[in-house]
Design a protein around this motif. Structure first.
Motif, short mmCIF file in Angstrom:
data_model
loop_
_atom_site.label_atom_id
_atom_site.label_comp_id
_atom_site.label_asym_id
_atom_site.label_seq_id
_atom_site.Cartn_x
_atom_site.Cartn_y
_atom_site.Cartn_z
N LEU A 193 0.82 -1.20 0.00
CA LEU A 193 0.00 0.00 0.00
C LEU A 193 0.86 1.26 0.00
CD1 LEU A 193 -2.69 -1.13 2.58
CD2 LEU A 193 -3.04 -0.84 0.13
N ARG A 194 2.02 1.18 0.62
CA ARG A 194 2.92 2.35 0.64
C ARG A 194 3.56 2.58 -0.71
NH1 ARG A 194 3.69 0.61 6.18
NH2 ARG A 194 5.31 -0.90 5.59
N ASP A 195 3.76 1.53 -1.49
CA ASP A 195 4.38 1.65 -2.81
C ASP A 195 3.61 0.77 -3.79
OD1 ASP A 195 5.95 1.90 -5.03
OD2 ASP A 195 7.81 1.18 -4.10
N PRO A 196 2.43 1.24 -4.23
CA PRO A 196 1.60 0.40 -5.10
C PRO A 196 2.26 0.01 -6.41
CG PRO A 196 0.29 2.17 -4.14
CD PRO A 196 1.72 2.47 -3.82
N ALA A 197 3.16 0.84 -6.94
CA ALA A 197 3.80 0.50 -8.21
C ALA A 197 4.64 -0.77 -8.06
CB ALA A 197 4.66 1.65 -8.70
N ALA A 198 5.42 -0.84 -6.99
CA ALA A 198 6.21 -2.05 -6.73
C ALA A 198 5.33 -3.16 -6.18
CB ALA A 198 7.34 -1.73 -5.75
N GLY A 199 4.36 -2.79 -5.35
CA GLY A 199 3.50 -3.80 -4.74
C GLY A 199 2.62 -4.52 -5.73
N GLY A 200 2.31 -3.89 -6.86
CA GLY A 200 1.44 -4.53 -7.85
C GLY A 200 2.01 -5.84 -8.36
N ALA A 201 3.31 -5.87 -8.60
CA ALA A 201 3.94 -7.11 -9.10
C ALA A 201 3.91 -8.19 -8.03
CB ALA A 201 5.36 -6.82 -9.55
N ALA A 202 4.19 -7.81 -6.78
CA ALA A 202 4.18 -8.79 -5.69
C ALA A 202 2.77 -9.32 -5.44
CB ALA A 202 4.75 -8.15 -4.42
N LEU A 203 1.78 -8.43 -5.49
CA LEU A 203 0.40 -8.86 -5.30
C LEU A 203 -0.03 -9.78 -6.44
CD1 LEU A 203 -2.39 -8.84 -4.04
CD2 LEU A 203 -2.79 -6.59 -5.04
N ALA A 204 0.36 -9.45 -7.67
CA ALA A 204 0.00 -10.29 -8.81
C ALA A 204 0.58 -11.69 -8.67
CB ALA A 204 0.48 -9.64 -10.11
N ALA A 205 1.80 -11.78 -8.15
CA ALA A 205 2.41 -13.10 -7.96
C ALA A 205 1.66 -13.90 -6.91
CB ALA A 205 3.88 -12.94 -7.55
N ARG A 206 1.25 -13.27 -5.82
CA ARG A 206 0.49 -13.96 -4.79
C ARG A 206 -0.89 -14.37 -5.31
NH1 ARG A 206 1.18 -11.88 1.19
NH2 ARG A 206 3.25 -12.64 0.59
N TYR A 207 -1.51 -13.50 -6.07
CA TYR A 207 -2.80 -13.79 -6.70
C TYR A 207 -2.69 -15.04 -7.59
CZ TYR A 207 -5.79 -13.19 -10.89
OH TYR A 207 -6.60 -13.39 -11.97
N ARG A 208 -1.61 -15.13 -8.38
CA ARG A 208 -1.46 -16.30 -9.26
C ARG A 208 -1.29 -17.58 -8.44
NH1 ARG A 208 1.56 -12.45 -12.26
NH2 ARG A 208 3.51 -13.19 -11.33
N ARG A 209 -0.62 -17.50 -7.30
CA ARG A 209 -0.46 -18.69 -6.46
C ARG A 209 -1.81 -19.08 -5.84
NH1 ARG A 209 4.61 -16.11 -5.66
NH2 ARG A 209 3.97 -15.01 -3.77
N MET A 210 -2.65 -18.11 -5.54
CA MET A 210 -3.98 -18.42 -5.03
C MET A 210 -4.82 -19.09 -6.12
SD MET A 210 -4.69 -14.92 -2.84
CE MET A 210 -6.05 -15.48 -1.82
N LEU A 211 -4.75 -18.58 -7.33
CA LEU A 211 -5.46 -19.21 -8.45
C LEU A 211 -5.04 -20.67 -8.60
CD1 LEU A 211 -5.29 -16.53 -11.31
CD2 LEU A 211 -7.36 -17.27 -10.11
N ALA A 212 -3.73 -20.90 -8.56
CA ALA A 212 -3.23 -22.26 -8.74
C ALA A 212 -3.68 -23.17 -7.60
CB ALA A 212 -1.70 -22.24 -8.84
N ALA A 213 -3.66 -22.66 -6.38
CA ALA A 213 -4.05 -23.47 -5.23
C ALA A 213 -5.51 -23.90 -5.31
CB ALA A 213 -3.80 -22.70 -3.94
N LEU A 214 -6.34 -23.10 -5.98
CA LEU A 214 -7.77 -23.38 -6.07
C LEU A 214 -8.16 -24.02 -7.40
CD1 LEU A 214 -9.05 -20.12 -4.38
CD2 LEU A 214 -9.35 -22.45 -3.49
N GLY A 215 -7.16 -24.31 -8.24
CA GLY A 215 -7.46 -24.92 -9.53
C GLY A 215 -8.15 -23.98 -10.50
N CYS A 216 -7.90 -22.69 -10.36
CA CYS A 216 -8.55 -21.69 -11.22
C CYS A 216 -7.63 -21.16 -12.32
CB CYS A 216 -9.05 -20.51 -10.39
SG CYS A 216 -10.37 -20.93 -9.25
N SER A 217 -6.45 -21.76 -12.50
CA SER A 217 -5.53 -21.28 -13.54
C SER A 217 -4.99 -22.44 -14.33
CB SER A 217 -4.38 -20.49 -12.92
OG SER A 217 -3.60 -21.32 -12.06
#
Length: 286
Positions: A193-217
Motif C-alpha cells: 500500500l505504501r508503494d503500489p507500483a512495486a506492490g502490484g507485481a508482488a500482489l499479482a504473484a500472490r494472486y497467481r499462487r492463489m489461483l493455482a491453489a484453487l485450480g482456477c488457472s
C-alpha cells in the motif's frame, strides 16, 4: 488523477446525483447470523427505477472512452481509469476500468493489482473482482470495484472480518474454519500500500499462487478457466472459486463473500433465510 480519491469520489457523487446521472438502487437491510457468522441481506426497493434509468444508457461498452462525463473521475494510472458505478447499491461505488479493452475473464495483471492497491491506499474500503459472468460480472470489459467501509449501517463494517481473523495459515496461504466452501486467504502486505507500483507485481504473484491453489488457472496458457471472486481490504486478500451464479434463486457476486447479499424482493429474502446464507455461498462454489 486527483491526489485524494476519497474526496473526489464524494464530490463527484454529489454532483452526479444532482445532475441525475446516477440511479442508486435503494435497499433495506436485515442483519442475520448463520453458523454464528453475520450477514447483511439487502432487499431492493427500486428495480423499476433501475430499469427506467438503464434505458437511457448508450449501447456499446460503457467502460470505454468516451466516458459519461458525470461518472468519470479521471485516470488512476496509465492503464486504468476511475468511474462511478451508474447503478450503485453502496454510496461512492467506484469502478477501476482498463483504459483499453481487456476481457473480464482474463487473469489480473500487475497493472490491475497496482490499481487495486492505489484505490485501497486512498480509500479505506473493500476492493473486489468478479472473474467472469458466473462469478457475478455484469460487463465483459475488465474492471475492479471499490466501495468504502462500512458496507452497511446494520452490523459490522465488514461482516466477514471475524472469519478472516480466524484464518489458519500453511505458509503464505490459509483458510478459515468459518467457511464451508473452497477458498484461500492471504495477507495484504502494508508495504504494498505504501508503494503500489512495486506492490502490484508482488500482489499479482500472490494472486497467481492463489489461483493455482484453487485450480482456477492453467499454467500452460496463463488463462483462468474457472470463474472466481477476489476480494481485498487493507489487511486481507481472499479468493473463492465459482461453479454457479445462483443458488436458492439468489445471484451471488464477490460481495457475498464479504458477508452481504442482495435480493430483489422480500420473498427472495425469505427464501435465502430458509436456505441459509452460508449454504447459498457453498452451493455456488460446489
Amino acid at each position: 488523477m486527483t491526489p485524494n480519491l476519497a474526496t473526489a469520489a464524494a464530490e463527484r457523487t454529489e454532483r452526479a446525483l444532482a445532475e441525475g446521472a446516477l440511479a442508486p438502487i435503494d435497499t433495506h437491510a436485515t442483519l442475520v447470523r448463520d453458523g454464528g457468522e453475520p450477514f447483511v441481506v439487502r432487499v431492493i426497493d427500486s428495480l423499476r427505477r433501475k430499469r427506467t434509468a438503464a434505458g437511457g444508457v448508450p449501447e456499446g461498452d460503457p467502460f470505454s472512452p468516451p466516458y459519461e462525463p458525470a461518472l468519470f473521475l479521471g485516470d488512476l494510472t496509465a492503464t486504468h481509469a476511475v468511474l462511478l458505478n451508474k447503478f450503485p447499491v453502496l454510496r461512492e461505488h467506484l469502478l477501476l476500468v482498463t483504459r483499453t479493452y481487456e476481457d473480464q475473464e482474463e487473469a489480473l495483471t500487475a497493472a490491475d493489482c497496482e490499481a487495486l492497491l492505489l484505490g485501497l491506499a486512498e480509500i479505506e474500503g473493500l476492493a473486489f473482482y468478479n472473474g467472469g459472468h458466473v462469478a457475478g460480472a455484469s460487463q465483459p470489459h475488465k474492471h475492479l470495484q471499490l466501495v468504502p467501509l462500512p458496507l452497511s449501517d446494520t452490523g459490522p463494517p465488514l461482516p466477514a472480518a471475524d472469519a478472516l481473523a480466524a484464518t489458519r495459515f500453511d505458509g503464505e496461504l490459509g483458510r478459515t474454519p468459518a467457511w464451508p466452501f473452497p477458498h484461500r486467504i492471504a495477507r495484504l502486505e502494508p508495504d504494498w500500500l505504501r508503494d503500489p507500483a512495486a506492490g502490484g507485481a508482488a500482489l499479482a504473484a500472490r494472486y497467481r499462487r492463489m489461483l493455482a491453489a484453487l485450480g482456477c488457472s492453467d499454467d500452460r496458457t496463463g488463462t483462468t478457466p474457472r470463474p472466481y471472486n477476489l476480494l481485498a481490504n487493507r489487511e486481507w486478500l481472499w479468493m473463492v472459486p465459482r461453479s454457479r451464479e445462483c443458488a436458492a434463486g439468489v445471484s451471488v457476486n464477490a460481495l457475498g463473500f464479504a458477508g452481504t447479499l442482495l435480493v430483489p424482493d422480500d420473498r427472495k429474502r425469505d427464501d435465502l433465510l430458509r436456505a441459509g446464507p452460508m449454504r447459498v455461498l457453498a452451493e455456488v462454489c460446489e
